[in-house]
Scaffold this motif. Structure first.
Motif, PDB file in Angstrom:
ATOM      1  N   TYR A 228       3.817  -8.079  -6.304  1.00 53.08           N
ATOM      2  CA  TYR A 228       2.505  -8.697  -6.049  1.00 53.08           C
ATOM      3  C   TYR A 228       2.655 -10.142  -5.589  1.00 53.08           C
ATOM      4  CZ  TYR A 228      -0.617  -4.991  -7.650  1.00 53.08           C
ATOM      5  OH  TYR A 228      -1.344  -3.830  -7.753  1.00 53.08           O
ATOM      6  N   THR A 229       3.586 -10.861  -6.193  1.00 57.40           N
ATOM      7  CA  THR A 229       3.771 -12.263  -5.809  1.00 57.40           C
ATOM      8  C   THR A 229       4.260 -12.373  -4.368  1.00 57.40           C
ATOM      9  OG1 THR A 229       4.152 -12.903  -8.098  1.00 57.40           O
ATOM     10  CG2 THR A 229       4.956 -14.423  -6.409  1.00 57.40           C
ATOM     11  N   ALA A 230       5.118 -11.465  -3.941  1.00 51.82           N
ATOM     12  CA  ALA A 230       5.568 -11.463  -2.540  1.00 51.82           C
ATOM     13  C   ALA A 230       4.375 -11.260  -1.607  1.00 51.82           C
ATOM     14  CB  ALA A 230       6.616 -10.378  -2.312  1.00 51.82           C
ATOM     15  N   ALA A 231       3.500 -10.323  -1.948  1.00 45.12           N
ATOM     16  CA  ALA A 231       2.323 -10.057  -1.109  1.00 45.12           C
ATOM     17  C   ALA A 231       1.358 -11.250  -1.128  1.00 45.12           C
ATOM     18  CB  ALA A 231       1.616  -8.791  -1.583  1.00 45.12           C
ATOM     19  N   ILE A 232       1.151 -11.840  -2.296  1.00 47.33           N
ATOM     20  CA  ILE A 232       0.262 -12.999  -2.404  1.00 47.33           C
ATOM     21  C   ILE A 232       0.828 -14.172  -1.615  1.00 47.33           C
ATOM     22  CG2 ILE A 232      -0.573 -14.754  -4.029  1.00 47.33           C
ATOM     23  CD1 ILE A 232      -0.986 -12.382  -6.043  1.00 47.33           C
ATOM     24  N   THR A 233       2.135 -14.380  -1.703  1.00 52.61           N
ATOM     25  CA  THR A 233       2.778 -15.462  -0.960  1.00 52.61           C
ATOM     26  C   THR A 233       2.633 -15.242   0.543  1.00 52.61           C
ATOM     27  OG1 THR A 233       4.358 -15.801  -2.753  1.00 52.61           O
ATOM     28  CG2 THR A 233       4.944 -16.728  -0.610  1.00 52.61           C
ATOM     29  N   ALA A 234       2.838 -14.005   0.982  1.00 51.69           N
ATOM     30  CA  ALA A 234       2.691 -13.692   2.411  1.00 51.69           C
ATOM     31  C   ALA A 234       1.264 -13.979   2.877  1.00 51.69           C
ATOM     32  CB  ALA A 234       3.051 -12.232   2.669  1.00 51.69           C
ATOM     33  N   CYS A 235       0.293 -13.603   2.071  1.00 51.01           N
ATOM     34  CA  CYS A 235      -1.108 -13.865   2.435  1.00 51.01           C
ATOM     35  C   CYS A 235      -1.401 -15.361   2.445  1.00 51.01           C
ATOM     36  CB  CYS A 235      -2.051 -13.153   1.469  1.00 51.01           C
ATOM     37  SG  CYS A 235      -2.066 -11.367   1.682  1.00 51.01           S
ATOM     38  N   SER A 236      -0.880 -16.085   1.473  1.00 47.87           N
ATOM     39  CA  SER A 236      -1.091 -17.533   1.417  1.00 47.87           C
ATOM     40  C   SER A 236      -0.495 -18.221   2.638  1.00 47.87           C
ATOM     41  CB  SER A 236      -0.499 -18.116   0.138  1.00 47.87           C
ATOM     42  OG  SER A 236      -1.233 -17.686  -0.977  1.00 47.87           O
ATOM     43  N   LYS A 237       0.715 -17.793   3.010  1.00 45.44           N
ATOM     44  CA  LYS A 237       1.357 -18.366   4.199  1.00 45.44           C
ATOM     45  C   LYS A 237       0.603 -18.017   5.473  1.00 45.44           C
ATOM     46  CE  LYS A 237       6.208 -18.549   2.769  1.00 45.44           C
ATOM     47  NZ  LYS A 237       7.547 -17.973   3.032  1.00 45.44           N
ATOM     48  N   GLY A 238      -0.024 -16.841   5.474  1.00 45.06           N
ATOM     49  CA  GLY A 238      -0.738 -16.369   6.656  1.00 45.06           C
ATOM     50  C   GLY A 238      -2.205 -16.762   6.665  1.00 45.06           C
ATOM     51  N   ASN A 239      -2.578 -17.718   5.804  1.00 50.05           N
ATOM     52  CA  ASN A 239      -3.973 -18.175   5.708  1.00 50.05           C
ATOM     53  C   ASN A 239      -4.949 -17.037   5.432  1.00 50.05           C
ATOM     54  OD1 ASN A 239      -3.468 -20.938   5.984  1.00 50.05           O
ATOM     55  ND2 ASN A 239      -3.335 -20.719   8.209  1.00 50.05           N
TER      56      ASN A 239
ATOM     57  N   GLN B 113       0.832  -1.209   0.000  1.00 53.11           N
ATOM     58  CA  GLN B 113       0.000   0.000   0.000  1.00 53.11           C
ATOM     59  C   GLN B 113       0.869   1.262   0.000  1.00 53.11           C
ATOM     60  OE1 GLN B 113      -3.459   0.044  -0.309  1.00 53.11           O
ATOM     61  NE2 GLN B 113      -2.935   2.147  -0.762  1.00 53.11           N
ATOM     62  N   ASP B 114       1.934   1.264   0.811  1.00 54.67           N
ATOM     63  CA  ASP B 114       2.854   2.418   0.838  1.00 54.67           C
ATOM     64  C   ASP B 114       3.456   2.662  -0.540  1.00 54.67           C
ATOM     65  OD1 ASP B 114       2.391   2.661   3.558  1.00 54.67           O
ATOM     66  OD2 ASP B 114       4.353   1.888   4.167  1.00 54.67           O
ATOM     67  N   MET B 115       3.841   1.589  -1.196  1.00 58.05           N
ATOM     68  CA  MET B 115       4.429   1.700  -2.530  1.00 58.05           C
ATOM     69  C   MET B 115       3.455   2.408  -3.469  1.00 58.05           C
ATOM     70  SD  MET B 115       5.511  -1.403  -5.150  1.00 58.05           S
ATOM     71  CE  MET B 115       6.544  -2.256  -4.011  1.00 58.05           C
ATOM     72  N   GLN B 116       2.209   1.973  -3.444  1.00 60.31           N
ATOM     73  CA  GLN B 116       1.202   2.571  -4.318  1.00 60.31           C
ATOM     74  C   GLN B 116       0.906   4.011  -3.914  1.00 60.31           C
ATOM     75  OE1 GLN B 116      -1.794  -0.468  -3.857  1.00 60.31           O
ATOM     76  NE2 GLN B 116      -0.992  -1.633  -5.588  1.00 60.31           N
ATOM     77  N   ASN B 117       0.923   4.293  -2.600  1.00 59.44           N
ATOM     78  CA  ASN B 117       0.704   5.667  -2.132  1.00 59.44           C
ATOM     79  C   ASN B 117       1.802   6.609  -2.608  1.00 59.44           C
ATOM     80  OD1 ASN B 117      -1.597   4.801  -0.820  1.00 59.44           O
ATOM     81  ND2 ASN B 117      -0.658   4.757   1.208  1.00 59.44           N
ATOM     82  N   HIS B 118       2.997   6.064  -2.856  1.00 58.11           N
ATOM     83  CA  HIS B 118       4.114   6.874  -3.346  1.00 58.11           C
ATOM     84  C   HIS B 118       4.236   6.811  -4.868  1.00 58.11           C
ATOM     85  CE1 HIS B 118       5.397   6.554   0.924  1.00 58.11           C
ATOM     86  NE2 HIS B 118       5.759   7.798   0.683  1.00 58.11           N
ATOM     87  N   ALA B 119       3.156   6.395  -5.525  1.00 55.56           N
ATOM     88  CA  ALA B 119       3.076   6.344  -6.992  1.00 55.56           C
ATOM     89  C   ALA B 119       4.150   5.440  -7.608  1.00 55.56           C
ATOM     90  CB  ALA B 119       3.140   7.750  -7.585  1.00 55.56           C
ATOM     91  N   ILE B 120       4.473   4.369  -6.907  1.00 56.55           N
ATOM     92  CA  ILE B 120       5.403   3.368  -7.440  1.00 56.55           C
ATOM     93  C   ILE B 120       4.554   2.166  -7.829  1.00 56.55           C
ATOM     94  CG2 ILE B 120       7.365   1.865  -6.942  1.00 56.55           C
ATOM     95  CD1 ILE B 120       8.215   4.002  -4.841  1.00 56.55           C
ATOM     96  N   MET B 121       4.603   1.815  -9.108  1.00 60.46           N
ATOM     97  CA  MET B 121       3.775   0.728  -9.623  1.00 60.46           C
ATOM     98  C   MET B 121       4.373  -0.624  -9.246  1.00 60.46           C
ATOM     99  SD  MET B 121       1.170  -0.135 -11.313  1.00 60.46           S
ATOM    100  CE  MET B 121       0.483  -1.289 -12.460  1.00 60.46           C
ATOM    101  N   PRO B 122       3.652  -1.430  -8.451  1.00 59.86           N
ATOM    102  CA  PRO B 122       4.151  -2.771  -8.120  1.00 59.86           C
ATOM    103  C   PRO B 122       4.253  -3.631  -9.381  1.00 59.86           C
ATOM    104  CG  PRO B 122       2.287  -2.162  -6.732  1.00 59.86           C
ATOM    105  CD  PRO B 122       2.377  -1.143  -7.819  1.00 59.86           C
ATOM    106  N   ASP B 123       5.280  -4.453  -9.438  1.00 61.14           N
ATOM    107  CA  ASP B 123       5.441  -5.370 -10.563  1.00 61.14           C
ATOM    108  C   ASP B 123       5.007  -6.772 -10.142  1.00 61.14           C
ATOM    109  OD1 ASP B 123       7.544  -6.226  -8.952  1.00 61.14           O
ATOM    110  OD2 ASP B 123       9.114  -5.694 -10.376  1.00 61.14           O
TER     111      ASP B 123
END
Length: 196
Positions: free
Chosen positions: A89-100, A75-85
């Motif tokens: 996104y895969t890092a965030a998805i992996t973190a969510c998957s690991k965290g159920n 979210q911080d990245m997007q708030n600073h107008a930096i487009m996630p690649d």
């Protein structure tokens, strides 16, 4: 004057790369809080974080199973107008998957598509591992189908093996067998994990 400003930019890029490497090293050692601290200290050093420095910190959080911190960085990245690649996104998805946090992982996949960022085999593998942890065999099959439809190369047996394992754990042996044949049809050789 133009050469001087170019020299300053080159020095800043080198410093930023060094910081990003240090953030990555923190992540590899499980020091996710230190990685976040280093990222936040960049601006006080006169440097502007980029997609690589954010992704390094997100990966540190993902490795430490800190999904909330990882999502905050996205979210911080997007708030600073930096487009996630795709990697971010895969890092965030992996973190969510690991965290159920299956719903959050699924929402991130949709968000990434809406922003024109294409998922890769690692993205699908993270989602399918989330399916496995939550007993979502039907979603795992759907993800494999979507991956094939989008012509995303699995790159090896890992994604299929995770989906087969998901089906197996839920007693869906026919679906697992179908995936096994589908994997070979796609030119992917099964490994030891595929046969378990």
């Amino acid at each position: 004057p133009q050469d001087a400003s170019q020299a300053v930019r080159v020095r800043q890029n080198c410093k930023l790369r060094d910081y990003t490497k240090a953030i990555t090293a923190c992540g590899k050692q499980g020091k996710w809080q230190e990685a976040i601290h280093m990222l936040s200290s960049l601006q006080s050093k006169g440097l502007t974080p980029n997609v690589y420095s954010y992704t390094a910190a997100m990966t540190a959080c993902q490795r430490a199973c800190q999904s909330d911190a990882c999502l905050k960085l996205l979210q911080d990245m997007q708030n600073h107008a930096i487009m996630p690649d795709t990697v971010a996104y895969t890092a965030a998805i992996t973190a969510c998957s690991k965290g159920n946090k299956w719903m959050e992982a699924e929402a991130l996949l949709q968000q990434m598509r809406n922003k024109g960022v294409s998922p890769n085999a690692a993205t699908y593998n993270a989602l399918i591992c989330g399916c496995q942890a939550n007993g979502r065999w039907a979603e795992a099959l759907h993800l494999i189908g979507t991956m094939r439809q989008e012509h995303v190369s699995a790159g090896g047996p890992l994604v299929y093996s995770a989906a087969m394992s998901t089906c197996q754990k839920e007693g869906k042996w026919q679906e697992a067998l179908h995936l096994f044949w589908q994997m070979q049809e796609d030119g992917i050789r099964p490994d030891r994990v595929s046969y378990r």
